[in-house]
Design an enzyme around this catalytic site. Sequence first.
Site, PDB file in Angstrom:
ATOM      1  N   TYR A  49      31.738 -35.745  20.598  1.00  0.00           N
ATOM      2  CA  TYR A  49      30.985 -35.215  19.456  1.00  0.00           C
ATOM      3  C   TYR A  49      31.734 -35.510  18.155  1.00  0.00           C
ATOM      4  O   TYR A  49      31.142 -35.880  17.149  1.00  0.00           O
ATOM      5  CB  TYR A  49      30.773 -33.708  19.611  1.00  0.00           C
TER       6      TYR A  49
ATOM      7  N   PHE B  91      11.323 -50.603  -1.769  1.00  0.00           N
ATOM      8  CA  PHE B  91      10.883 -50.620  -0.375  1.00  0.00           C
ATOM      9  C   PHE B  91      10.135 -49.297  -0.149  1.00  0.00           C
ATOM     10  O   PHE B  91      10.420 -48.306  -0.826  1.00  0.00           O
ATOM     11  CB  PHE B  91      12.059 -50.781   0.609  1.00  0.00           C
ATOM     12  N   THR B  92       9.180 -49.289   0.790  1.00  0.00           N
ATOM     13  CA  THR B  92       8.294 -48.112   0.960  1.00  0.00           C
ATOM     14  C   THR B  92       9.064 -46.800   1.105  1.00  0.00           C
ATOM     15  O   THR B  92       8.808 -45.829   0.385  1.00  0.00           O
ATOM     16  CB  THR B  92       7.398 -48.304   2.210  1.00  0.00           C
TER      17      THR B  92
ATOM     18  N   ASP C 215      20.987 -51.961  -1.251  1.00  0.00           N
ATOM     19  CA  ASP C 215      20.331 -51.824   0.050  1.00  0.00           C
ATOM     20  C   ASP C 215      20.657 -53.100   0.826  1.00  0.00           C
ATOM     21  O   ASP C 215      20.124 -54.181   0.531  1.00  0.00           O
ATOM     22  CB  ASP C 215      18.828 -51.648  -0.135  1.00  0.00           C
TER      23      ASP C 215
ATOM     24  N   LYS D  55      18.431 -53.435  11.411  1.00  0.00           N
ATOM     25  CA  LYS D  55      18.203 -54.799  10.938  1.00  0.00           C
ATOM     26  C   LYS D  55      19.512 -55.583  10.914  1.00  0.00           C
ATOM     27  O   LYS D  55      19.720 -56.498  11.664  1.00  0.00           O
ATOM     28  CB  LYS D  55      17.603 -54.761   9.532  1.00  0.00           C
TER      29      LYS D  55
ATOM     30  N   ARG E  97       1.350 -55.587   4.443  1.00  0.00           N
ATOM     31  CA  ARG E  97       2.252 -55.308   3.326  1.00  0.00           C
ATOM     32  C   ARG E  97       1.430 -55.502   2.056  1.00  0.00           C
ATOM     33  O   ARG E  97       1.472 -56.527   1.396  1.00  0.00           O
ATOM     34  CB  ARG E  97       3.473 -56.233   3.336  1.00  0.00           C
TER      35      ARG E  97
ATOM     36  N   PHE F  24       0.432 -45.819   5.651  1.00  0.00           N
ATOM     37  CA  PHE F  24       0.269 -46.998   6.508  1.00  0.00           C
ATOM     38  C   PHE F  24       0.811 -46.777   7.916  1.00  0.00           C
ATOM     39  O   PHE F  24       0.401 -47.447   8.845  1.00  0.00           O
ATOM     40  CB  PHE F  24       0.961 -48.219   5.874  1.00  0.00           C
TER      41      PHE F  24
HETATM   42  N1  F0G Z   1      15.477 -50.820   3.293  1.00  0.00           N
HETATM   43  C1  F0G Z   1      14.889 -51.972   3.631  1.00  0.00           C
HETATM   44  C2  F0G Z   1      15.054 -53.171   2.755  1.00  0.00           C
HETATM   45  C3  F0G Z   1      14.157 -52.059   4.822  1.00  0.00           C
HETATM   46  O1  F0G Z   1      13.584 -53.213   5.157  1.00  0.00           O
HETATM   47  C4  F0G Z   1      14.024 -50.909   5.645  1.00  0.00           C
HETATM   48  C5  F0G Z   1      13.221 -50.936   6.849  1.00  0.00           C
HETATM   49  C6  F0G Z   1      14.655 -49.725   5.231  1.00  0.00           C
HETATM   50  C7  F0G Z   1      15.376 -49.721   4.053  1.00  0.00           C
HETATM   51  C8  F0G Z   1      14.552 -48.473   6.040  1.00  0.00           C
HETATM   52  O2  F0G Z   1      15.321 -48.608   7.186  1.00  0.00           O
HETATM   53  O3  F0G Z   1      13.672 -48.437   9.074  1.00  0.00           O
HETATM   54  O4  F0G Z   1      16.116 -48.090   9.454  1.00  0.00           O
HETATM   55  O5  F0G Z   1      14.786 -46.401   8.235  1.00  0.00           O
HETATM   56  N2  F0G Z   1      12.367 -51.822   7.110  1.00  0.00           N
HETATM   57  C9  F0G Z   1      11.543 -51.911   8.302  1.00  0.00           C
HETATM   58  C10 F0G Z   1      10.572 -53.059   8.188  1.00  0.00           C
HETATM   59  C11 F0G Z   1      10.891 -50.633   8.675  1.00  0.00           C
HETATM   60  O6  F0G Z   1       9.776 -53.207   9.118  1.00  0.00           O
HETATM   61  O7  F0G Z   1      10.607 -53.835   7.248  1.00  0.00           O
HETATM   62  P1  F0G Z   1      14.951 -47.840   8.571  1.00  0.00           P
END
Ligand code: F0G
Length: 488
Positions: free
Chosen positions: A86, A138-139, A229, A272, A395, A461
């Site tokens: 832990y 980013f979303t 990021d 990623k 997108r 989405f």
């Molecule tokens: N920043 C970027 C540039 C991303 O592409 C993503 C995730 C995140 C932050 C968030 O990271 O998913 O680990 O919480 N992108 C995925 C995509 C979801 O399909 O492009 P996460």
Amino acid sequence: MEKISNNRTVKFFNGKQIPLEMHKVRIVQSLNLVPVEQRLEAVKAAGYNSFLLSTKDIFLDMLTDSGTNAMSDKQLSTMFVADDAYAGSVSFSRFEKSVQEVLGKKYILPVHQGRAAENIISKAYISEGSVIPMNYHFTTTRAHIELNGGSILELYTPEAMKIDSSHPFKGNIDTERLEKTIQDVKPENIPFIRMEASTNLIGGQPFSLSNLKEVRRIADKYNLIIVLDASLIGENAYFILKREAACGKETIGSILLKMCELCDIVYFSGRKVSSAKGGAICTNSPDIYTRMKHLVPLYEGFLTYGGISVREIEAMAQGLTETLEEDVVGQSPMFIEYMINELVKLGIPVVTPGGALGSHIDATQFLPHLPQSEYIAASLVSAFYIASGVRGMERGTMSSTRDEDGNEIYADLELMRLALPRRVFTLSQVEYTIDRLNWLYKNRELIGGLRFVEEPPVLRFFTGRLEAVSDWPERLAEAYRKDFGDTL
Ligand code: F0G
């Protein structure tokens, strides 16, 4: 086995220009290509939202590269030696060492994935009225900033919105606009400047090292910090190596270190960048570390696991180290470039030049007869699934949101993303995808629009459901059956 990077030197005697895989397949997963009737039923049952499809109905899953990159044999083997504690796990120490080596940062806060890092950074730095200048949002980033009372300002260059371009760095921030914005908004209202590597929503487009250096100069002038990021930093470094003349003699490793050194906070989705599961926030500043440290046990888990399984921490540590290899970070961009070149030859509208993550088809040009209010990109994703069994991601406006009065905030670009995660697909699978896209393009006038029947208030989405505005999906499936007969 000692790794020697080859992908720069291999040439075909017959003059063909195809990307050559510098890995072999050792573990496989069977795929299923279901008939077009079943695809039609599946897409309806999923509310025309590709997130709601089941993989049993999917042939090639090009939804995302998040958590879907192929893992290496070394990554898998490290998972067996993970230290399940832990607190004080040595697996975390190995992860720290890897982050220090690859990203050059000393203090590391583990989080369960990228958006958890965004939650913590936003909670620590953003308050009512904060403004965050960035190259593009980013979303999940935008949602966290806005949830904490802040707003975003996207300072991309005019080149970023051109679908057909040869600009090598469409992800650059407009540094003149950045400086003017800082003067207008006042530095005290700007908790940080955000730069996103391989800018996801505009087609995985990178920024240059010289652009980031200029951002640093401006940030220093106004005493601001930079948040990077780094979820797609490996590919961005690859593009810097290949496209920025001043960096041609560097290595991926030296570029990664230079990029991170210019930024005060580096966060990433380990799903990623490290081809595993997890994420982290990294810095060399004890003050910055202290400002966020207490939030990790509250939202994620103790400081040495952050809500991630220790096995995944080991896989992240190894995966991050492999980000230094050109064969690893260059594989997906090379496949994307191949796919895009073929699509361009067929006259299919696609974002150029190729970037990271996947190929991005321009739904606006693909479906000129549809109004933006009918979710053009989402319609194209559903139509392409019916025509191929390939799952892409919307997108565009469906991934956007509404303003306070409930009006749509139309997306700048309407794209269908076909992700090519690292080392997952073969070239013949890419050829199949190109072939079915070609068929769909020839039959594009059959494709109609969509409307929401269930619309969640945030990140709609992911879970929202839609319906077709006419019987176009049935007519598309019928045309497919006519051309392909009994074959799949
Ligand atoms: N920043 C970027 C540039 C991303 O592409 C993503 C995730 C995140 C932050 C968030 O990271 O998913 O680990 O919480 N992108 C995925 C995509 C979801 O399909 O492009 P996460």
